[in-house]
Every structure is written in C-alpha cells, then in structure tokens.
Scaffold this motif. Structure first.
Motif, PDB file in Angstrom:
ATOM      1  N   HIS A   1     -42.456  23.991  41.504  1.00 25.73           N
ATOM      2  CA  HIS A   1     -43.581  24.262  42.399  1.00 25.73           C
ATOM      3  C   HIS A   1     -44.113  22.989  43.061  1.00 25.73           C
ATOM      4  O   HIS A   1     -45.175  23.004  43.670  1.00 25.73           O
ATOM      5  N   GLY A   2     -43.378  21.888  42.923  1.00 26.62           N
ATOM      6  CA  GLY A   2     -43.769  20.660  43.585  1.00 26.62           C
ATOM      7  C   GLY A   2     -45.022  20.010  43.037  1.00 26.62           C
ATOM      8  O   GLY A   2     -45.636  19.188  43.700  1.00 26.62           O
ATOM      9  N   ARG A   3     -45.385  20.336  41.807  1.00 26.54           N
ATOM     10  CA  ARG A   3     -46.634  19.818  41.251  1.00 26.54           C
ATOM     11  C   ARG A   3     -46.442  18.509  40.488  1.00 26.54           C
ATOM     12  O   ARG A   3     -47.402  17.805  40.217  1.00 26.54           O
ATOM     13  N   TYR A   4     -45.206  18.222  40.111  1.00 29.43           N
ATOM     14  CA  TYR A   4     -44.951  16.987  39.380  1.00 29.43           C
ATOM     15  C   TYR A   4     -43.494  16.589  39.605  1.00 29.43           C
ATOM     16  O   TYR A   4     -42.698  17.340  40.175  1.00 29.43           O
ATOM     17  N   LEU A   5     -43.143  15.395  39.154  1.00 30.68           N
ATOM     18  CA  LEU A   5     -41.780  14.907  39.267  1.00 30.68           C
ATOM     19  C   LEU A   5     -41.082  15.020  37.922  1.00 30.68           C
ATOM     20  O   LEU A   5     -41.715  14.942  36.868  1.00 30.68           O
ATOM     21  N   THR A   6     -39.791  15.196  37.984  1.00 29.74           N
ATOM     22  CA  THR A   6     -39.009  15.323  36.762  1.00 29.74           C
ATOM     23  C   THR A   6     -37.669  14.618  36.947  1.00 29.74           C
ATOM     24  O   THR A   6     -37.185  14.466  38.067  1.00 29.74           O
ATOM     25  N   LYS A   7     -37.077  14.180  35.850  1.00 32.59           N
ATOM     26  CA  LYS A   7     -35.730  13.615  35.885  1.00 32.59           C
ATOM     27  C   LYS A   7     -34.683  14.665  35.496  1.00 32.59           C
ATOM     28  O   LYS A   7     -33.488  14.372  35.493  1.00 32.59           O
ATOM     29  N   ASP A   8     -35.138  15.860  35.193  1.00 35.52           N
ATOM     30  CA  ASP A   8     -34.248  16.953  34.788  1.00 35.52           C
ATOM     31  C   ASP A   8     -33.951  17.825  36.004  1.00 35.52           C
ATOM     32  O   ASP A   8     -34.820  18.530  36.520  1.00 35.52           O
TER      33      ASP A   8
END
Length: 302
Positions: A36-43
């Motif tokens: 939902h574009g609320r945070y960044l992830t490396k997964d």
C-alpha cells in the motif's frame, strides 16, 4: 510518499517496470514499496506491483498533461524535469525509414535523481592547472575515467563550476558545456537546474561531436566540457578542439587506462595524446572515492 522517502539517505534511481515491483536504489541498497506504499521493505514478496495505469498516470504528471510537447525528448529516450532530474523511457520503438520516430507503449521508467555535491572536486582541481602559481592559467586537457555509478558526472560538474567561477588563486575561465543528455547542467526549459558556474554556456540536447564544433565557433570558450565520450566522431571533435587551442574536460566509461587501451575507438585518445591528464576514479569498500592521476605518458602524477 514524502515520509517514505525521508527514511532513505541518498536516492540514486527509482526503477519502475510494468507488472514488477518498484525498486528504489539508495547507494548500494535496494528497497521496494510495500503493498500500500506506506513503508519500504527489502522483501520483494511484500512489494507493490506496478500497473500500466500507474505508468500512464506518471507520464501525465511528468509531462504536465501534454506528453506530445515532449515529443523530441521521448524520441531521445528521456525527459528532464524541473530540478535537473532525468527520467529514462523504454517501451515499443517506432521506426520509419531507418530512423526512430518515437517510443510508444511506454512500460519502463528510470528516474535518475540529480545530486549536486559542491566542493567534491576541491582537492583535485589544483592538479588541472598548467601553471598553479599563475592567476591567469589554462588547464591541461583532462579525461575522467570511471565505471558507471562512481560519481564521474557529479565530479565533472563540480570541476566545471569551479573552473568557471575561479578563485583567489585562479581567474575564472569561459567554459562551454555540450550537454547531450542533460545530465551536467540539467537544463529545464533552457535554464540550468545545476550550478555550472558564472562563466559557463550550455548547449543542451546536442550530439557531442556536432556540439563541440558549434560552441567553439560561436562561444569562443577556453574550456569545452563533455560527458561520456565514446564514438569515432567524438574523437574527431576532440582533435578539432585541441587544434583550435581549447582545453578539453571530458569523461569516458572505463575501469582504468588498460581498458581504454583495449577499446578500438577510445584507444585513439592515448595514441594521439590528445589528453595530458587522466583521472581514474575508483571506490573503496567503505564507499569512499579514491583517485589516481596520470600524465600524457600514462605515468602516475599523484
């Protein structure tokens, strides 16, 4: 969106591909937008997948609701926006009689974030002047050598700015920048978005080989600056500039001088000794830049 980006240190590129995750490159790290574009992830399994509608909306926004107005830029494969940021385009190439007319069905974007790092060339610039003790002094014909992504263009931009503005030790020089891909000055509607100095003239969007000859005839520069030399025509234009008495400040993509020797076109720079200084840019394991400076005979200067 802004708070998401604030978690990053130094964004270099944002890669947008249809039916694939959006990838943000921050130095040596890759990040993805979450579902939902609320945070960044490396997964990548948690990443949001880009749709064709997303890319269409981005193009509308980038072109200020008129992609047709950027027809020439689209043909060249990129659009430069306010701030000097460059957006690469890829999709279906349309040819007519051997010439590419435009790109349709654009499905891939590469947002290259422009970074100015003023004073990054401060410790190098004294080695470029022919007579460091004289205020009125030209520079050696200098070639920057670096693989992609090592800060070559950023360093070249700062050298241009410092040569143009001058200092208490050296008078400012008239510099003409041939900015074929709008990366050095980052012109938007003809106005440089990057600081390239008070005595600098910019020829934007013109092929390097034609542009070098044009600015020499029209702008009477003391220094001609170009990024990413590589074609036979570029070599001929450099030779023309040297014969006209202009100093050349340029760059090429290569690992080192040995790689240049192996390249059929670039090796002419070494054979003909058009350049008097070669600045090889490297990178340490901790990410810090390192430099080696060679003379025309390819002997280490410092």
């Amino acid at each position: 969106m802004g708070t998401v980006f604030q978690t990053l240190g130094n964004i270099e590129e944002i890669r947008i591909r249809v039916c694939q995750p959006m990838i943000i490159l921050d130095g040596q790290q890759e990040y993805f937008f979450s579902m939902h574009g609320r945070y960044l992830t490396k997964d990548s399994q948690e990443a949001y997948t880009v749709t064709l509608a997303d890319i269409s909306d981005m193009l509308v926004f980038i072109s200020r609701y008129s992609l047709f107005a950027f027809e020439e830029e689209v043909r060249n494969g990129f659009i430069t926006i306010e701030g000097g940021h460059r957006i690469g385009l890829s999709g279906q190439a349309v040819f007519n009689e051997g010439w590419m007319q435009t790109i349709r069905n654009i499905s891939y974007l590469n947002i290259r974030v422009c970074h100015e790092k003023k004073e990054c060339a401060r410790r190098l610039i004294p080695y470029l002047y022919r007579y460091p003790a004289r205020k009125e002094s030209g520079i050696y014909n200098t070639l920057l050598i670096s693989p992609p992504g090592k800060g070559k263009t950023t360093l070249l931009r700062d050298l241009i700015r410092m040569l143009s503005d001058g200092s208490s030790e050296h008078a400012g020089l008239k510099v003409s920048v041939v900015d074929e891909r709008s990366e050095l000055a980052g012109c938007y509607k003809g106005i440089p978005q990057n600081d390239v100095g008070m005595r600098t003239d910019v020829l934007d969007g013109c092929p390097k080989s034609n542009g070098m000859m044009l600015v020499i005839r029209s702008m009477s520069p003391q220094v001609v600056a170009v990024d990413e030399l590589g074609s036979k025509e570029d070599v001929q234009a450099v030779a023309y500039a040297v014969r006209c008495g202009c100093s050349i400040l340029g760059s090429v993509h290569a690992q080192d001088l040995d790689e240049i020797k192996r390249k059929p076109v670039l090796c002419e720079f070494l054979k003909q000794e058009y350049f008097e200084r070669y600045l090889v840019i490297g990178q340490k394991k901790n990410g810090e830049r390192c430099y080696q400076l060679y003379d025309a005979a390819q002997q280490l200067v410092c």
